[in-house]
Design an enzyme around this catalytic site. Structure first.
Site, PDB file in Angstrom:
ATOM      1  N   GLU A 168      -3.759  82.393  52.717  1.00 17.37           N
ATOM      2  CA  GLU A 168      -4.657  81.654  53.611  1.00 17.37           C
ATOM      3  C   GLU A 168      -5.902  81.140  52.892  1.00 17.37           C
ATOM      4  OE1 GLU A 168      -5.523  83.920  57.143  1.00 17.37           O
ATOM      5  OE2 GLU A 168      -3.433  83.952  57.770  1.00 17.37           O
ATOM      6  N   GLU A 366       3.439  86.048  57.844  1.00 19.08           N
ATOM      7  CA  GLU A 366       2.653  86.901  58.750  1.00 19.08           C
ATOM      8  C   GLU A 366       2.810  86.384  60.166  1.00 19.08           C
ATOM      9  OE1 GLU A 366      -1.576  87.542  58.064  1.00 19.08           O
ATOM     10  OE2 GLU A 366      -1.246  87.704  55.899  1.00 19.08           O
TER      11      GLU A 366
HETATM   12  C1  BGP Z   1      -4.675  86.889  58.604  1.00 15.27           C
HETATM   13  C2  BGP Z   1      -4.935  87.586  57.290  1.00 15.27           C
HETATM   14  C3  BGP Z   1      -4.763  89.057  57.328  1.00 15.27           C
HETATM   15  C4  BGP Z   1      -4.987  89.733  58.647  1.00 15.27           C
HETATM   16  C5  BGP Z   1      -4.554  88.927  59.857  1.00 15.27           C
HETATM   17  C6  BGP Z   1      -5.013  89.427  61.191  1.00 15.27           C
HETATM   18  O1  BGP Z   1      -5.552  85.826  58.727  1.00 15.27           O
HETATM   19  O2  BGP Z   1      -4.150  87.080  56.250  1.00 15.27           O
HETATM   20  O3  BGP Z   1      -5.499  89.582  56.265  1.00 15.27           O
HETATM   21  O4  BGP Z   1      -6.178  90.379  58.709  1.00 15.27           O
HETATM   22  O5  BGP Z   1      -4.908  87.594  59.753  1.00 15.27           O
HETATM   23  O6  BGP Z   1      -6.271  88.942  61.529  1.00 15.27           O
HETATM   24  P1  BGP Z   1      -7.532  89.842  61.756  1.00 15.27           P
HETATM   25  O7  BGP Z   1      -7.468  90.952  60.799  1.00 15.27           O
HETATM   26  O8  BGP Z   1      -8.704  88.964  61.510  1.00 15.27           O
HETATM   27  O9  BGP Z   1      -7.459  90.293  63.181  1.00 15.27           O
END
Ligand code: BGP
Length: 463
Positions: A168, A366
């Site tokens: 990302e 993801e």
């Molecule tokens: C994505 C990232 C992760 C993870 C996930 C969930 O953007 O790659 O690292 O954290 O989101 O989001 P968050 O942790 O902000 O709730």
């Protein structure tokens, strides 16, 4: 009617995580601070319950046990990242041998368990020493990243065959240089654009270096794609959604898949004097950064309407000069994270890639659902997270449809396998197939983990 959803032989079932969110030991065993350690020192109040990057899910100690859990979940693949500041504590130069031993153990154990490691090089975790030199605003950091990537290929490339440069990459740009949710908390579009551009140059250097080695593996990038849906077919809404798409998707997708930026985006930024400085050779370098494999992180759509007010010309230039966010009536929400759940988005992304981008090899890298206070769903010692099962299943159905229409989607990775540290949200929202007791560090498979284990074993599910 009963439906059977089956996936092709060899489909990647797994999950994703990252070094900064799982390893812990963030200021020990030779690791130097990243921007996260530094920011936490400066402003601990920005982190949920004051929990910082040192208190993550102790993978540094529990890697063996955690890999056994991956195996129990029937994973055939697993993504994590290498911590740059652990491997090369000064950002450039000497390698930390303890880190080499640690990552070797992790990689070897994954392979021993029949789990293919997918290794990412950068997951929001800029070594502080390099941030102090300007981070990706400074072109010297591109050289440092290339050297770091080469070191990783050299050390681990005999066993790791699936590499990613960045996770990302737009997030540190938005977070750090536009919307104040990452260090260095700057609000400046031109600097944001510079960081974005230099990140993609660094990416291209790593891709080029990897391809020159001919190790027989593949290298990609992981992008968070947010399909941009207009409120209506009114031309003003459509145009607004189109610009949001250019800024938030195509700004990274086009260089990753075509090796160049969309002309329209370049023209728009030029019009507002926001373009980063380009040097001779950059164009050719960018063209060398076309990936072998695209990872797609999908959490939420982006719903857009046109602005209904004039822009204040004295306000800092922002993407929102061209559109506003739209809250669709009746939308399904994950209230804990504030993100809309729209399962069909995964299909729309795959279809677009197939139709507009030549159907690249890709996978869902993801997808997941963070839920607050999950303990309330615990019965007989196990979290009964039926909502997570439903979430994954409903996304898999759309993914399946995309594949049945010809999309080259090779797998599905859940975010994440064990509850981990979510940046400023720390442990507020839990995402894992496995729950983590923060006091005892005890790991327990949730109901969703049991379900996923079956899906992976059967290579599909019935409904
Ligand atoms: C994505 C990232 C992760 C993870 C996930 C969930 O953007 O790659 O690292 O954290 O989101 O989001 P968050 O942790 O902000 O709730």
């Amino acid at each position: 009617m009963d439906m059977h959803y089956s996936f092709p032989e060899g489909f990647w079932w797994g999950s994703a995580s990252s070094a900064p969110q799982t390893e812990g030991e963030s200021l020990s065993h030779g690791k130097t601070p990243t921007t996260w350690d530094h920011w936490f020192r400066l402003q601990p109040e920005r982190f949920h319950h004051g929990v910082g990057p040192a208190q993550t899910s102790t993978f540094y100690q529990h890697w063996k046990e955690d890999i056994a859990l991956l195996k129990a979940l029937n994973h055939n693949t697993f993504r994590t990242s290498i911590s740059w500041a652990r491997l090369i504590p000064d950002g450039t130069g000497a390698v930390n041998q303890e880190a080499v031993a640690f990552y070797n153990q992790v990689i070897d154990e994954l392979l021993r368990q029949g789990i293919t490691p997918f290794i990412n090089l950068f997951h929001f975790d800029m070594p502080l020493s390099l941030q102090e030199q300007g981070g990706f605003e400074n072109r010297k950091v591109i050289d440092a990243f290339e050297a770091y990537a080469r070191t990783c290929f050299e050390l681990f490339g005999d066993r790791v065959t699936h590499w990613f440069t960045f996770n990302e990459p737009i997030v540190p740009v938005e977070g750090g240089y536009l919307y104040d949710f990452h260090y260095p908390n700057v609000v400046d579009f031109r600097r944001a654009a510079t960081v974005a551009f230099h990140t993609m140059l660094a990416h291209a250097r790593a891709v080029k270096a990897y391809h020159e080695r001919n190790d027989g593996g593949e290298i990609g990038i992981i992008l968070n794609l947010t399909p941009s849906y207009p409120r209506s077919q009114n031309p003003a809404d459509v145009k607004a959604a189109h610009i949001a798409d250019l800024m938030f998707n195509r700004s990274f997708l086009d260089p990753a898949l075509h090796g160049s930026y969309p002309e329209e985006l370049v023209a728009l930024l030029a019009q507002y004097d926001q373009l980063p400085v380009c040097q001779p050779g950059d164009k050719e370098l960018l063209a060398a950064g076309v990936v072998d494999l695209l990872g797609i992180n999908y959490y939420q759509p982006r719903r857009i309407q046109c602005r209904d007010s004039q822009v204040n010309p004295d306000s800092p230039f922002m993407p929102e000069w061209f559109f506003s966010a739209y809250e669709m009536p009746g939308r399904k929400m994950n209230p804990y994270r504030g993100w809309e759940i729209y399962e069909k988005g995964v299909y729309d992304i795959l279809t677009r890639l197939r139709v507009e981008y030549g159907n690249p090899r890709c996978y869902i890298s993801e997808n997941g659902m963070g839920v607050e206070n999950e303990q309330r769903f615990e019965r007989d010692g196990q979290i009964q997270d039926d909502y997570r099962i439903e979430f994954v299943r409903d996304h898999l159905k759309w993914l399946h449809k995309g594949m049945s229409e010809g999309s080259r989607c090779l797998g599905y990775h859940m975010w994440t396998f064990i509850d981990n540290w979510s940046w400023c949200n720390a442990y507020k929202n839990r995402y894992g197939f496995v729950s983590l007791d923060l006091e005892s560090q005890k790991r327990t498979i949730k109901k969703s983990g049991e379900w996923y284990r079956q899906v992976a074993a059967k290579n599909g599910f019935d409904e």
